[in-house]
Design an enzyme around this catalytic site. Structure first.
Site, PDB file in Angstrom:
ATOM      1  N   SER A 468       1.102  -1.253   0.006  1.00  0.00           N
ATOM      2  CA  SER A 468       0.125   0.226  -0.224  1.00  0.00           C
ATOM      3  C   SER A 468       0.977   1.388   0.165  1.00  0.00           C
ATOM      4  CB  SER A 468      -1.320   0.076   1.203  1.00  0.00           C
ATOM      5  OG  SER A 468      -0.052   0.330   2.496  1.00  0.00           O
ATOM      6  N   HIS A 574      -3.513  -6.302   1.993  1.00  0.00           N
ATOM      7  CA  HIS A 574      -2.395  -7.847   2.508  1.00  0.00           C
ATOM      8  C   HIS A 574      -2.861  -9.122   3.103  1.00  0.00           C
ATOM      9  CE1 HIS A 574      -0.118  -3.738   4.086  1.00  0.00           C
ATOM     10  NE2 HIS A 574      -0.149  -4.066   3.403  1.00  0.00           N
ATOM     11  N   GLU A 583      -5.199  -3.762   8.743  1.00  0.00           N
ATOM     12  CA  GLU A 583      -4.477  -3.469   9.394  1.00  0.00           C
ATOM     13  C   GLU A 583      -5.230  -3.606  10.991  1.00  0.00           C
ATOM     14  OE1 GLU A 583      -0.472  -1.966  10.509  1.00  0.00           O
ATOM     15  OE2 GLU A 583      -0.245  -2.086   8.381  1.00  0.00           O
ATOM     16  N   GLU A 625       1.632  -9.067   6.819  1.00  0.00           N
ATOM     17  CA  GLU A 625       2.757  -9.148   7.919  1.00  0.00           C
ATOM     18  C   GLU A 625       2.638 -10.296   9.265  1.00  0.00           C
ATOM     19  OE1 GLU A 625       1.245  -5.207   8.454  1.00  0.00           O
ATOM     20  OE2 GLU A 625       2.890  -4.474   6.607  1.00  0.00           O
ATOM     21  N   ASP A 660      -4.815   0.052  10.764  1.00  0.00           N
ATOM     22  CA  ASP A 660      -4.358   1.109   9.556  1.00  0.00           C
ATOM     23  C   ASP A 660      -5.520   1.252   8.829  1.00  0.00           C
ATOM     24  OD1 ASP A 660      -3.202   2.124   7.531  1.00  0.00           O
ATOM     25  OD2 ASP A 660      -1.340   1.081   7.166  1.00  0.00           O
ATOM     26  N   GLU A 702      -4.683   4.844  11.611  1.00  0.00           N
ATOM     27  CA  GLU A 702      -3.654   5.689  10.353  1.00  0.00           C
ATOM     28  C   GLU A 702      -4.654   6.240   9.281  1.00  0.00           C
ATOM     29  OE1 GLU A 702       0.162   3.066  10.135  1.00  0.00           O
ATOM     30  OE2 GLU A 702      -0.244   2.891   8.098  1.00  0.00           O
ATOM     31  N   ASP A 728       0.186   8.064   7.390  1.00  0.00           N
ATOM     32  CA  ASP A 728       1.604   7.069   6.421  1.00  0.00           C
ATOM     33  C   ASP A 728       1.534   7.468   4.923  1.00  0.00           C
ATOM     34  OD1 ASP A 728       3.083   5.142   5.401  1.00  0.00           O
ATOM     35  OD2 ASP A 728       1.303   3.217   5.957  1.00  0.00           O
ATOM     36  N   LYS A 753       9.052   5.245   7.471  1.00  0.00           N
ATOM     37  CA  LYS A 753       9.155   4.007   6.706  1.00  0.00           C
ATOM     38  C   LYS A 753      10.695   5.046   6.439  1.00  0.00           C
ATOM     39  CE  LYS A 753       4.545   2.177   6.045  1.00  0.00           C
ATOM     40  NZ  LYS A 753       3.869   1.732   4.655  1.00  0.00           N
ATOM     41  N   HIS A 781       8.333  -1.257  10.062  1.00  0.00           N
ATOM     42  CA  HIS A 781       8.593  -1.996   8.410  1.00  0.00           C
ATOM     43  C   HIS A 781       8.010  -1.957   7.154  1.00  0.00           C
ATOM     44  CE1 HIS A 781       5.037  -5.130   9.241  1.00  0.00           C
ATOM     45  NE2 HIS A 781       4.221  -3.951   9.764  1.00  0.00           N
ATOM     46  N   ARG A 782       7.865  -2.348   6.350  1.00  0.00           N
ATOM     47  CA  ARG A 782       6.957  -2.405   5.451  1.00  0.00           C
ATOM     48  C   ARG A 782       6.047  -3.856   5.489  1.00  0.00           C
ATOM     49  NH1 ARG A 782       7.305   2.561   1.807  1.00  0.00           N
ATOM     50  NH2 ARG A 782       5.373   1.417   1.678  1.00  0.00           N
ATOM     51  N   SER A 783       5.232  -4.594   4.393  1.00  0.00           N
ATOM     52  CA  SER A 783       4.613  -5.699   4.601  1.00  0.00           C
ATOM     53  C   SER A 783       5.392  -6.423   3.391  1.00  0.00           C
ATOM     54  CB  SER A 783       3.454  -5.401   3.463  1.00  0.00           C
ATOM     55  OG  SER A 783       3.411  -4.602   2.312  1.00  0.00           O
ATOM     56  N   LYS A 804       5.843  -0.240  14.977  1.00  0.00           N
ATOM     57  CA  LYS A 804       4.961  -1.202  13.945  1.00  0.00           C
ATOM     58  C   LYS A 804       6.009  -1.824  12.958  1.00  0.00           C
ATOM     59  CE  LYS A 804       2.180  -0.359  10.331  1.00  0.00           C
ATOM     60  NZ  LYS A 804       1.256   0.489   9.281  1.00  0.00           N
TER      61      LYS A 804
END
Ligand code: PGA
Ligand code: ZN
Length: 828
Positions: A468, A574, A583, A625, A660, A702, A728, A753, A781-783, A804
């Protein structure tokens, strides 16, 4: 003190390593200087002369004559006369330029095409040779170029000229050319030995002797020739060289009995002197090969394979360069080899390649290169690849610098080349190498792992990637391209830079990347190098990575320890089924990360049990994730499961909820689509209000709206002042976007990020701005993740509000939690 041979020594000696390299090259060239060679090889003691170990008593001979031919013949004659003085009765030599001697006549001839001058000189040489009797001694100087310079008749001269021209384009070898030369000449192929018979002959051979064949030099005038007229004719026929009158070479072995062919200089003479000089300077010195006849790339590979610290690796020979027809490039073998070596050098390493006669097919003798060469080239936009392609090493070194100037030298062996590796790892933390490779991320997609080395220290960072992704994020170039960019663009630009100078490193990456989104090199490329450099710098500084980050960040903090934002149910992009919300998280409300981690794991277990009550095991899968993916059918359902799990788990810490929404992922044309139903921004706000009413612990939200709608975020934030509204996709870790969001009062939290913005410095700048405005930073982090754990150090080093990093189960997510738990001491 001998006259220096390298004329521009001080101009080239810009570092201690380059100075050492030039001293070594100078020693090699001095050792093969003809005067030096003769003085070392010939020892005179009363009437006894010793030549390379062989002893001759001059009192046994009535007269001593000197004859000679080849590039160094005149200088050799001049020096011989100085050594033997009045003992020389008479002599004649032909070389490239005359020298004033007493008893010896010197002639300047032409090379490589023979001419009448050569014949005139040769006539005199032959007269002297024939004058010598059985009780005389003749010293013959034989050196490279003699095949053309020695010319026994105008017939040979004409034939030699015709032969050379026909041979140039024939594809035949030098050995084949010489075989024919021996049979068109009265003096080559042992013919001179016949003319000298029965005198005693010392033939001093000045050159490389490839394969140990003394007859290879000047077509062997004093050597027995194995080949016959028939052999020569066969070569002429094979290459269709034309009509030649051939004569047989002398085959009577008696003629050679009094001839002593003594090689007095080869490239080993130079290589040994270079080895000795390197040892004196404190290097471990090896002669890798004296007969290196490989391509430039092969030679580069051979020399750069694991060179030891403080070593000199030398080679003699000739680099094979294929010159395509019509090539207009200028430069010789040595320049081309130096050009080919540049990109393989690490900081402090120096490579030198020189033609022993001072003439690398150009006015330069060769070149010296090190990492500063490429830095200079990059600065003035001169590229190695282009000049290699065009075979224009001369143009490259004229522009960038590095040509070794000696003028024409009185020496004639093969090319000399060596790699010098510094004795001590370059201190002060200069970047000595950067490398990258392709690895797979947690989604099995290729990404890059970058290593920055500074002497004995190194740092490696493996770059994550998002799904995303905000539209303003730094661009991601394909992993394979990123590796190439790092090797050919980034590495050359950063070599030698202080690894602890993060600001300059990142500024350089940014300027290489050009536009704000780093299009030219890619944000993934930039971040890989930037963070790997920071890790290497931490090693240089002898501190943990988080401590180094804290230093860079100016030791500001938002929290004692980061709150864990733990993703338990995945949806949106995700997941394949279930909630459109990306999320559903829990946030244990404590700064004891050990307690928080334990509580999150416990809630996750309970949640799994609860889900198993309502869904079949095969309906519960795992998202990108590490959170559960379940086919829920309402927006509320996942929150309800998590709320229940929290209530049913016995934890010592209060636990809040978060989400999120990643609303850009279900937004199009002014509308948000949730479970097939369309919502305008205002309607979505109403939905959120209801959600907050139902779940008061939902306190972190988020991206509740699409990434461009600062106003909708602001409306939401003002309607829910207790909630941390987090940007984000809205902010993409970008100072400019954050400024806008602050001004519009859109958010009180921001996801950080590093790969959204591309360098560590830019990441920290965004965080600085957030801290100034009390915007909570949640490092994320990233997915698509790697096993890298840097973000844990980043969160701790910046004292960020949160971290996160997914559900605490999958290995890529667990790596970050593990690192965090290692850094942060448990509370008692
Ligand atoms: P991404 O998701 O890494 O796929 O962008 C994480 C997030 O949106 O926070
Ligand atoms: Zn997000």
């Amino acid at each position: 003190m001998l006259n220096p041979i390298i004329k521009n020594f001080s101009e080239l000696a810009t570092s201690p390593e380059r100075t050492d390299a030039l001293k070594i090259a100078e020693a090699g060239l001095q050792a093969i200087d003809t005067q030096t060679v003769l003085r070392n090889a010939i020892e005179l003691d009363g009437n006894i002369i010793r030549v390379a170990g062989q002893r001759f008593d001059l009192s046994h001979y009535k007269h001593t004559y000197v004859i000679g031919f080849g590039k160094v013949a005149c200088t050799a004659a001049f020096t011989l006369e100085q050594i033997l003085a009045k003992r020389i009765k008479e002599g004649a030599v032909v070389g490239l330029s005359e020298r004033v001697c007493q008893a010896i006549d010197t002639y300047a001839g032409t090379h490589p095409i023979p001419s009448a001058q050569n014949y005139t000189a040769t006539k005199h040489i032959e007269e002297v040779a024939r004058r010598a009797k059985a009780d005389d001694l003749v010293i013959v100087i034989v050196s490279g170029g003699g095949s053309a310079l020695l010319c026994s008749s105008m017939g040979e001269c004409d034939q030699g000229q015709k032969l050379f021209q026909a041979f140039l384009s024939s594809g035949g070898t030098i050995e084949e050319l010489n075989t024919v030369r021996k049979h068109i000449s009265k003096l080559k192929g042992g013919g001179l030995a016949e003319a000298l018979y029965p005198a005693t002959v010392i033939s001093l051979i000045f050159s490389d002797v490839p394969g140990g064949d003394l007859a290879a030099v000047a077509s062997g005038p004093t050597c027995y020739d194995e080949s016959t007229v028939a052999d020569a004719q066969a070569i002429i026929d094979r290459y269709d060289l034309g009509e030649f009158t051939l004569n047989e070479t002398p085959k009577d072995l008696e003629l050679f009995k009094r001839v002593h062919n003594i090689p007095i200089v080869t490239n080993v003479t130079a290589l040994t002197a270079m080895q000795a000089a390197a040892r004196t300077l404190g290097y471990q010195a090896d002669i890798v090969s004296a007969t290196q006849y490989a391509t430039a790339d092969e030679t580069a590979t051979m020399l750069t394979q694991e060179p030891a610290i403080g070593s000199m690796r030398a080679m003699g020979g000739e680099t094979k360069v294929t010159v395509p027809e019509g090539s207009l490039g200028k430069g010789g073998r040595n320049g081309y080899l130096a050009l080919s070596m540049i990109e393989s050098l690490t900081v402090g390493q120096v490579f030198v390649s020189v033609a022993s006669d001072g003439h690398d097919n150009t006015s330069a003798a060769g070149a010296i290169v090190d990492h500063t060469t490429i830095v200079k080239a990059t600065q003035i936009s001169v590229t190695v690849a282009d000049h290699k392609q065009a075979l224009d090493s001369f143009g490259f070194f004229e522009a960038v610098g590095g040509h070794i100037q000696t003028g024409l030298l009185d020496s004639n062996v093969s090319d000399l080349l060596f790699l010098l590796t510094p004795k001590t790892v370059v201190t002060g933390g200069a970047i000595t190498d950067i490398s990258a490779k392709v690895i797979n991320d947690s989604r099995g997609k290729p990404t890059i792992s970058v290593t920055v080395t500074a002497g004995g220290h190194s740092g490696t960072f493996s770059v994550p990637s998002g799904a995303s992704t905000g539209s303003r994020e730094a661009v991601v170039v394909p992993a394979v391209a990123a590796v190439t960019i790092i090797e050919h663009v980034v590495r050359p630009a950063l070599l030698g830079m202080l690894v602890t100078d993060q600001a300059t490193i990142d500024a350089t990456l940014r300027s290489l990347g050009q536009v704000p989104s780093l299009d030219a090199i890619g944000g993934n490329t930039a971040l890989g190098v930037s963070v790997a450099a920071a890790k290497a710098a931490a090693s240089v500084a002898g501190v943990p990575v988080h401590a180094y980050v804290a230093e860079l960040f100016g030791r500001q903090t938002q929290a004692v320890a980061p709150r864990l934002v733990v993703n338990l149910i995945n949806g949106g992009q995700h997941a394949t089924v279930g909630s459109p919300i990306q999320e559903h998280q829990i946030i244990p409300d404590t700064d004891d990360v050990h307690a928080a981690h334990a509580a999150a794991s416990a809630v996750q277990k309970t949640l799994h049990q609860l889900l198993l009550k309502d869904f079949k095991p095969r309906q519960i899968t795992i998202g990108d994730e590490g959170g559960f993916v379940v086919p829920t059918t309402t927006i509320e359902a996942p929150f309800a499961y998590i709320q229940a799990a929290i209530e049913q788990t016995d934890t010592m810490v209060p636990i809040l909820m978060g989400a999120d929404i990643a609303a850009s992922s279900f937004y199009a044309d002014g509308e948000y689509t949730l479970y097939g139903k369309q919502y305008a921004a205002g309607e979505l706000l109403t939905l959120y209000r209801a959600l907050h009413k139902q779940f008061p612990s939902l306190q972190f939200v988020e991206d509740p709206f699409t990434e461009h709608d600062y106003a909708a975020f602001a409306k939401y934030q003002s309607s829910q002042p207790a909630v941390t509204c987090i940007g984000d996709d809205l902010t993409t870790t970008n100072v400019t976007s954050l400024q806008k969001a602050i001004k519009a009062e859109s958010i009180t939290g921001i996801i950080i990020k590093p790969n959204q913005i591309g360098t560590l410095s830019d990441t920290l700048a965004t965080m600085q701005l957030a801290y100034q405005h009390n915007v909570r930073c949640i490092v994320s982090h990233r997915s698509g993740e790697t096993m890298d754990d840097f973000i844990a150090d980043l969160a701790v080093g910046t004292g960020a509000f949160g971290l996160k990093t997914g559900a605490p189960t999958m290995p890529e997510r667990a790596a970050k939690y593990d690192r965090l738990l290692t850094i942060m001491p448990p509370h008692d």
